[in-house]
Design an enzyme around this catalytic site. Structure first.
Site, PDB file in Angstrom:
ATOM      1  N   ASP A 212       0.843  -1.198   0.000  1.00  0.00           N
ATOM      2  CA  ASP A 212       0.000   0.000   0.000  1.00  0.00           C
ATOM      3  C   ASP A 212       0.883   1.254   0.000  1.00  0.00           C
ATOM      4  O   ASP A 212       1.861   1.329   0.752  1.00  0.00           O
ATOM      5  CB  ASP A 212      -0.856  -0.031   1.275  1.00  0.00           C
ATOM      6  CG  ASP A 212      -1.897   1.058   1.313  1.00  0.00           C
ATOM      7  OD1 ASP A 212      -2.769   1.073   0.432  1.00  0.00           O
ATOM      8  OD2 ASP A 212      -1.848   1.900   2.236  1.00  0.00           O
ATOM      9  N   GLU A 277       1.526  -0.675  -5.091  1.00  0.00           N
ATOM     10  CA  GLU A 277       0.586   0.397  -5.428  1.00  0.00           C
ATOM     11  C   GLU A 277       1.435   1.657  -5.374  1.00  0.00           C
ATOM     12  O   GLU A 277       1.683   2.215  -4.305  1.00  0.00           O
ATOM     13  CB  GLU A 277      -0.548   0.497  -4.412  1.00  0.00           C
ATOM     14  CG  GLU A 277      -1.556   1.573  -4.808  1.00  0.00           C
ATOM     15  CD  GLU A 277      -2.061   2.472  -3.680  1.00  0.00           C
ATOM     16  OE1 GLU A 277      -3.018   3.210  -3.900  1.00  0.00           O
ATOM     17  OE2 GLU A 277      -1.480   2.456  -2.578  1.00  0.00           O
TER      18      GLU A 277
END
Ligand code: GLC
Length: 544
Positions: A212, A277
Site C-alpha cells: 500500500d 501500489e
C-alpha cells in the site's frame, strides 16, 4: 514457523509473471457470520467459485486488527486478524484450502502509516516532544509565533492539511486520515518491524504482498514545502499524483527499502512476490519499483486511466510494455479496484459502459503480463452512484465530498432480495445496500447463461490458460494494420497465433483473416469470409 505452515503451491517461482489475480475486498465479498460485513470464513466458503472462475491468486485487502476508520488501511496490529473478519485460525484454514484448490494468496501490507490506535502511536502520544517514542513517527513543531501553523504546506490525500496538532503543541503528519499517522522510515526500528511482519505472513504461507502507498514511505529531508495547496492556490496537491513530483512521494531513498525486502522474499520457496501500489511522475520512474532486486510488479494505473479510444489504449500499452522489457518484469494491468469508480461506469455507465467494460476485459486478458480483476467486475457491476450520504463511510467523503463507497458495495451472489446471498441464508444485513437492479447481476443469475459477463470472464480465463499464445509469458505483442479506431494485435507461440481485436471506432467493422473466433464480448455475425465485430466489442481469433 507456525505449526500450520502449508507447503508452497508449486516450485514455479515465476507464476506471478502471467497470473490473473482476483482482488477480494474482504468486507464486501462474502459474509459467513451474518453481521453484514464480509469475513475470512466467507472467502473460504467461496473459494470454489474463484477456482471455477479461473483466476490464479487472490489479493485480500487488509483484515488486520483495526479501528476501521479507513476500512482497515489503518492497522493497529499487523500480526492479527480483526475479530470483524475472523481469526488467525480462520486465516490459516482459508490459505490451506486455497492452496489445495491451486489458488495463491496475496495479502495487503500497509507500511506507510499505522492506525492511531497502534501501540507505537499511543506510546508516542503519551511521551514528550523529542522522545524516542515520537521518533518512530513524523512529529514536528509548528510554524508561526506560537507554533500555531502546520510545519509545512503538505496536504492530506483525503483533503485538508497533512498535519494535526496535539494538546502539547506539537504536530504529527498523516498523508491520509488523522487516524493514520505516517511512520518515520529513516528509523531502524520501523524497518526492522516491517521486515519481521513480512516474515510473519511468509511463515504462514502467503504467496505475496500488495504494498500500500509503496511510493510514500520516504519524505524529502527537511520536509520542504510543495509551494501550493488547496488553501493557497485552490489546486489540490493530490492532482499531481502520477503526473508530477511531490516531496512526500517517490523519493529515491524509498528503493533502499525494497532492496532490503527482496532478499527476504527470495529466501522463501515457491516464488513469493510483491506488487506495488505506486504513483510516480512517469512510467519510467514507476518501472524503478520493479526488477530483480526490488518488487515484482507495479500496477499500471495509466491503463486504468486510459480513455475509451484506440489511441489512448495504444499509447499506454506501448509505453508500459517498453518499460517492462527494460526492467525484465511483466506489466501489471488493472481496470478497477476499491479506490476507483468501477470501469462500467467510467466508460459511460448503462449498456454502453457494460459493453465497453466487457471489451476492455478481453483487451486486458490478451496482453502479456499479469492482470488484476476487482471483485464484481466479472459480474459487470457498475458503480453505485446513489448511496445515501449518511451511509457513506469513506473518510475522504467527510473531508472532500468524494467517496469510494460506490465501488465497495457487497457482491450479489444469489436470490431475489438484497443483499442477494451476501450473508448466510435469511440474513438481511449488509454494511452498504445493494441496489435492486443487482438482482439480475448476481452470480446465480449469470451462471450458465450464455453471453453473461460472468460466462465471458470464465471463457476468457480458460482460453488464457489453455491457448499456447496466451499461456505463461509466451508471445510478445505485434500490432496489426487496422482501420482507424480499431486495435488489433497478435501473440504467437510457434504456429499458434492469437489475435485480439477491439472495436473502439464507433461503427461496426468486418474482421477477416485472423482465423476462428475463440471468445467475443458481443455476438459476432458472419459476413463473407469474416465476421462483423459490433461497436464497442472485442474478440479473440486463433490460427494454429
Ligand atoms: C491506498 C489504498 C486506499 C487507502 C490508502 C491509505 O491508496 O488503496 O484504499 O485509503 O492507501 O492507506
Amino acid at each position: 514457523m507456525t505449526a500450520t505452515t502449508p507447503e508452497p503451491l508449486t516450485s514455479d517461482d515465476d507464476w506471478w509473471r502471467s497470473a490473473v489475480v482476483y482482488q477480494v475486498y474482504v468486507r464486501s465479498f462474502a459474509d459467513a457470520n451474518g453481521d453484514g460485513v464480509g469475513d475470512i470464513p466467507g472467502i473460504r466458503e467461496r473459494l470454489p467459485y474463484l477456482r471455477d472462475l479461473g483466476v490464479d491468486a487472490l489479493w485480500l485487502t487488509p483484515f488486520y486488527t483495526s479501528p476501521q476508520i479507513d476500512a482497515g488501511y489503518d492497522v493497529a496490529d499487523y500480526r492479527d486478524v480483526d475479530p470483524l473478519f475472523g481469526s488467525l485460525t480462520d486465516f490459516d484454514a482459508m490459505i490451506t484450502d486455497a492452496h489445495a484448490l491451486g489458488l495463491r494468496i496475496i495479502v495487503d501490507l500497509v507500511p506507510n502509516h499505522t492506525s492511531s490506535a497502534h501501540p507505537w502511536f499511543t506510546a508516542a502520544l503519551a511521551a514528550a516532544p523529542g522522545s524516542p517514542e515520537r521518533a518512530r513517527y513524523l512529529f514536528a513543531d509548528g510554524r508561526g509565533e506560537t507554533g500555531e501553523l502546520p510545519p509545512n504546506d503538505w496536504e492530506s490525500i483525503f483533503g485538508g492539511p497533512a498535519w494535526t496538532r496535539l494538546p502539547d503543541g506539537q504536530w504529527y503528519m498523516h498523508l491520509f486520515d488523522p487516524a493514520q499517522p505516517d511512520l518515520n522510515w529513516r528509523h531502524p526500528e520501523v524497518r526492522a518491524e516491517f521486515e519481521d511482519v513480512l516474515r510473519f505472513w511468509l511463515d504462514r504461507g502467503v504467496d505475496g504482498f500488495r504494498i500500500d502507498v509503496a511510493h510514500g514511505m520516504i519524505k524529502a529531508e527537511g520536509l520542504p514545502d510543495v509551494g501550493f495547496n488547496s488553501m493557497t492556490t485552490g489546486q489540490r496537491q493530490s492532482e499531481l499524483l502520477g503526473k508530477g513530483r511531490l516531496p512526500y512521494f517517490d523519493q529515491d531513498e524509498v528503493h533502499e527499502i525494497y532492496r532490503a525486502w527482496r532478499p527476504i522474499l527470495d529466501s522463501y520457496p515457491g516464488g513469493r512476490m510483491a506488487v506495488a501500489e505506486a504513483w510516480a511522475e512517469t512510467p519510467q520512474r514507476l518501472a524503478r519499483y520493479i526488477g530483480a532486486d526490488e518488487l515484482h510488479q507495479a500496477f499500471s494505473f495509466d491503463f486504468l486511466d486510459a480513455t475509451w479510444s484506440a489511441d489512448s489504449f495504444r499509447k499506454v500499452i506501448d509505453t508500459a510494455l517498453a518499460e517492462s522489457t527494460i526492467v525484465g518484469a511483466p506489466t501489471t494491468w488493472v481496470l478497477s479496484n476499491h479506490d476507483r469508480q468501477r470501469h462500467v461506469t467510467r466508460y459511460g455507465d448503462g449498456e454502453v459502459g457494460l459493453r465497453r467494460a466487457r471489451a476492455a476485459a478481453l483487451l486486458m486478458l490478451a496482453l502479456p503480463g499479469a492482470a488484476y480483476v476487482y471483485q464484481g467486475e466479472e459480474l459487470g457491476l457498475p458503480e453505485v452512484l446513489d448511496l445515501p450520504d449518511e451511509l457513506r463511510q469513506d473518510p475522504s467523503f467527510l473531508r472532500t465530498g468524494e467517496s469510494r463507497d460506490g465501488c465497495r458495495v457487497p457482491i450479489p451472489w444469489s436470490g431475489e432480495l438484497a443483499p442477494y446471498g451476501f450473508g448466510p441464508e435469511g440474513s438481511e444485513l449488509s454494511w452498504l445496500p445493494a441496489p435492486a437492479t443487482w438482482r439480475g447481476l448476481s452470480v446465480a443469475a449469470q451462471t450458465g447463461v450464455p453471453g453473461s459477463t460472468l460466462e465471458l470472464y470464465r471463457a476468457a480465463l480458460r482460453a488464457r490458460h489453455e491457448h499456447p499464445a496466451l499461456a505463461g509469458t509466451a508471445g510478445g505483442v505485434v500490432w496489426l494494420e487496422t482501420e482507424p479506431g480499431v486495435l488489433a494485435f497478435s501473440r504467437a507461440a510457434g504456429p499458434a497465433v492469437l489475435t485480439c481485436v477491439v472495436n473502439l471506432s464507433g461503427a461496426e467493422v468486418t474482421i477477416d483473416g485472423y482465423g476462428q473466433p475463440v471468445v467475443a464480448s458481443a455476438d459476432l455475425t458472419e459476413r463473407g469470409e469474416g465476421h462483423v465485430l459490433p461497436v464497442d466489442a472485442a474478440a479473440w481469433f486463433e490460427r494454429r
